[in-house]
Write a protein that holds these residues in place. Structure first.
Motif, PDB file in Angstrom:
ATOM      1  N   SER A 216      82.681  55.159  48.072  1.00 36.09           N
ATOM      2  CA  SER A 216      83.024  56.378  48.790  1.00 36.09           C
ATOM      3  C   SER A 216      82.466  57.613  48.091  1.00 36.09           C
ATOM      4  O   SER A 216      82.026  58.560  48.741  1.00 36.09           O
ATOM      5  CB  SER A 216      84.550  56.501  48.938  1.00 36.09           C
ATOM      6  OG  SER A 216      85.170  56.549  47.665  1.00 36.09           O
ATOM      7  N   LEU A 217      82.465  57.605  46.753  1.00 33.26           N
ATOM      8  CA  LEU A 217      81.899  58.724  46.012  1.00 33.26           C
ATOM      9  C   LEU A 217      80.393  58.806  46.252  1.00 33.26           C
ATOM     10  O   LEU A 217      79.834  59.892  46.456  1.00 33.26           O
ATOM     11  CB  LEU A 217      82.193  58.570  44.519  1.00 33.26           C
ATOM     12  CG  LEU A 217      81.592  59.630  43.587  1.00 33.26           C
ATOM     13  CD1 LEU A 217      82.055  61.031  43.996  1.00 33.26           C
ATOM     14  CD2 LEU A 217      81.982  59.349  42.141  1.00 33.26           C
ATOM     15  N   ARG A 218      79.731  57.658  46.250  1.00 36.28           N
ATOM     16  CA  ARG A 218      78.288  57.629  46.497  1.00 36.28           C
ATOM     17  C   ARG A 218      77.981  58.186  47.891  1.00 36.28           C
ATOM     18  O   ARG A 218      77.057  58.980  48.068  1.00 36.28           O
ATOM     19  CB  ARG A 218      77.777  56.198  46.350  1.00 36.28           C
ATOM     20  CG  ARG A 218      76.267  56.071  46.421  1.00 36.28           C
ATOM     21  CD  ARG A 218      75.813  54.628  46.249  1.00 36.28           C
ATOM     22  NE  ARG A 218      76.145  54.127  44.917  1.00 36.28           N
ATOM     23  CZ  ARG A 218      76.973  53.123  44.666  1.00 36.28           C
ATOM     24  NH1 ARG A 218      77.588  52.500  45.672  1.00 36.28           N
ATOM     25  NH2 ARG A 218      77.214  52.738  43.435  1.00 36.28           N
ATOM     26  N   ALA A 219      78.768  57.767  48.885  1.00 33.95           N
ATOM     27  CA  ALA A 219      78.560  58.247  50.253  1.00 33.95           C
ATOM     28  C   ALA A 219      78.793  59.746  50.352  1.00 33.95           C
ATOM     29  O   ALA A 219      78.062  60.460  51.051  1.00 33.95           O
ATOM     30  CB  ALA A 219      79.486  57.500  51.208  1.00 33.95           C
ATOM     31  N   ALA A 220      79.816  60.248  49.648  1.00 38.29           N
ATOM     32  CA  ALA A 220      80.100  61.681  49.674  1.00 38.29           C
ATOM     33  C   ALA A 220      78.955  62.478  49.057  1.00 38.29           C
ATOM     34  O   ALA A 220      78.592  63.565  49.544  1.00 38.29           O
ATOM     35  CB  ALA A 220      81.404  61.963  48.922  1.00 38.29           C
TER      36      ALA A 220
ATOM     37  N   ARG B 222      76.176  62.617  51.636  1.00 41.63           N
ATOM     38  CA  ARG B 222      76.494  63.510  52.755  1.00 41.63           C
ATOM     39  C   ARG B 222      76.257  64.966  52.367  1.00 41.63           C
ATOM     40  O   ARG B 222      75.782  65.762  53.182  1.00 41.63           O
ATOM     41  CB  ARG B 222      77.950  63.324  53.194  1.00 41.63           C
ATOM     42  CG  ARG B 222      78.188  62.105  54.081  1.00 41.63           C
ATOM     43  CD  ARG B 222      79.534  62.186  54.775  1.00 41.63           C
ATOM     44  NE  ARG B 222      80.634  62.246  53.836  1.00 41.63           N
ATOM     45  CZ  ARG B 222      81.268  61.191  53.332  1.00 41.63           C
ATOM     46  NH1 ARG B 222      80.895  59.968  53.702  1.00 41.63           N
ATOM     47  NH2 ARG B 222      82.264  61.326  52.481  1.00 41.63           N
ATOM     48  N   ARG B 223      76.582  65.301  51.151  1.00 44.71           N
ATOM     49  CA  ARG B 223      76.468  66.688  50.712  1.00 44.71           C
ATOM     50  C   ARG B 223      75.035  67.079  50.366  1.00 44.71           C
ATOM     51  O   ARG B 223      74.596  68.189  50.660  1.00 44.71           O
ATOM     52  CB  ARG B 223      77.373  66.930  49.498  1.00 44.71           C
ATOM     53  CG  ARG B 223      77.425  68.391  49.057  1.00 44.71           C
ATOM     54  CD  ARG B 223      78.384  68.582  47.909  1.00 44.71           C
ATOM     55  NE  ARG B 223      78.451  69.977  47.514  1.00 44.71           N
ATOM     56  CZ  ARG B 223      79.341  70.854  47.964  1.00 44.71           C
ATOM     57  NH1 ARG B 223      80.258  70.463  48.839  1.00 44.71           N
ATOM     58  NH2 ARG B 223      79.336  72.097  47.549  1.00 44.71           N
ATOM     59  N   ALA B 224      74.284  66.169  49.763  1.00 46.40           N
ATOM     60  CA  ALA B 224      73.005  66.558  49.159  1.00 46.40           C
ATOM     61  C   ALA B 224      71.787  65.915  49.810  1.00 46.40           C
ATOM     62  O   ALA B 224      70.698  65.988  49.247  1.00 46.40           O
ATOM     63  CB  ALA B 224      73.028  66.236  47.661  1.00 46.40           C
TER      64      ALA B 224
END
Length: 409
Positions: A3-7, A10-12
């Protein structure tokens, strides 16, 4: 972790996209991937030998030596974005200037040195400095994606240059090179490229990589840095020799220029694959182990290429395997540099590492040219390249992390 990797993505993702196109239209990939297709046209136009012409990448390296660390230091101080924008504009002028090149080897060599100086801000350390700031959990894959443009450009550039030379001559081909950073790289940099520090003011705080780590001097006092540098430099010699000489190597075996250019384009495709595969693996497997595999396989490929004759399938497979190493090298260097030495002085530390293995990239075509002139074919050069890949793989596998810095009281 997923989930951290996906976030992070999404942001960058805009930063990754801009970096992919910016890195692909940077000074080094455009100069190196186009060079093989320009050797024979330049030789016919000016009467220069292959050995004389293939000395030019060494001057590209000399220019990088002068400007690489300075560009990294400038990115550390003022941010990567302004450094990149200035360099992209200057690089357009640098390539266009070759359209008025006089019949002088000295001017030719100085021109390639100036490409590196003018385009120093388009080298890997600026793009990866931003990406390593945005990504922690997905850093390896993000680095691979951010540099994937160099492989895609490398896949089409030999055929692009061959077509331009046929239609407009070699001078027109250099104008075509100047158009690429102007049309593909600069617009996306202006629209999408920024570092996490810039986003704090615009979007609020971001979950990013902390800026700490070794100072420039502390990094240079570690065995880890110099062992990495030696491994990367040795492998760069072998990669650039195959890359630059791929077209003449194949045409010397009776393969027609169009087919030779298409096979040389496989380097670019496999560079793309190498970036993605190594980037994914770096997020899941120890970096030195990934590097050992990526540097070890081309040792076998060089022997295969030496024995392949005019067999298109074997030549293509061997060239593609070398391209995997070319794609993986920058990802591995950027990842290990951030992992071992931190981000605060990343631009300078990686700028020096990049410059040192750039020396190998500059020497490779020249050494191969000398070997061909001395022996009459590419067999000995390819055997030497195989040995270099094996040595580099052994060196990188035995790298140990530097000692942790003392924690201030």
């Amino acid at each position: 972790m997923t989930s951290l990797r996906a976030a992070e993505f999404r942001r960058a993702w805009p930063v990754v996209l801009a970096s992919a196109f910016g890195a692909g239209t940077g000074a080094v990939p455009l100069a190196f991937y186009s060079f093989g297709a320009l050797i024979d046209p330049l030789s016919k136009a000016f009467g220069w030998s292959r050995a004389e012409i293939t000395a030019a990448p060494l001057f590209l390296t000399i220019g990088g030596l002068l400007a690489g660390v300075l560009a990294g230091a400038a990115a550390d101080r003022w941010g990567a974005r302004p450094v990149v924008i200035i360099s992209q504009i200057a690089l357009v002028v640098g390539f266009a200037a070759f359209a008025v090149l006089p019949p002088s080897l000295t001017a030719f060599y100085l021109g390639y040195a100036m490409l590196a100086i003018l385009g120093a801000g388009t080298m890997t350390m600026t793009w990866s400095r931003a990406v390593t700031g945005w990504f922690v959990a997905g850093r390896g894959l993000a680095l691979g994606l951010s540099l994937v443009g160099t492989g895609l450009i490398g896949a089409v550039l030999p055929s692009y240059i061959v077509a331009l030379v046929a239609e407009y001559g070699w001078r027109g081909a250099y104008i075509g090179l100047a158009a690429l950073p102007l049309v593909l790289g600069l617009p996306l940099t202006l629209l999408l490229f920024r570092e996490p520090e810039d986003s704090v003011a615009k979007d609020g705080p971001a979950q990013t990589s902390p800026p700490g780590g070794h100072s420039f001097g502390a990094a240079l006092r570690t065995r880890c840095f110099w062992q990495m540098a030696l491994s990367m430099t040795v492998v760069a010699v072998a990669i650039s020799a195959v890359n630059v000489h791929a077209v003449p190597l194949l045409t010397d075996r009776g393969i027609d220029p169009a087919s030779a250019a298409a096979l040389a384009g496989l380097i670019g495709l496999s560079v793309t694959a190498g970036r993605l595969v190594s980037g994914f693996l770096l997020d899941h497997v120890r970096g030195p182990v990934v590097a050992f595999a990526m540097f070890g396989l081309p040792a076998i490929a060089c022997l295969m290429l030496a024995a392949a004759g005019d067999n298109l399938w074997l030549c293509g497979l061997a060239i593609a395997i070398v391209g995997l190493a070319a794609g993986a090298e920058h990802d591995i260097a950027a990842y290990l540099c951030a992992h071992y030495f931190g981000r605060q002085h990343y631009g300078k530390v990686y700028g020096l590492l990049y410059t040192l293995y750039g020396v190998g990239a500059g020497l490779g075509p020249l050494v191969a040219g000398w070997a061909v002139r001395a022996t009459g074919d590419y067999a000995q050069a390819l055997h030497g390249g195989s040995a270099m890949f094996a040595v580099a793989a052994a060196l990188i596998l035995t790298v140990k992390p530097p000692r942790p810095l003392p924690v201030p009281a």
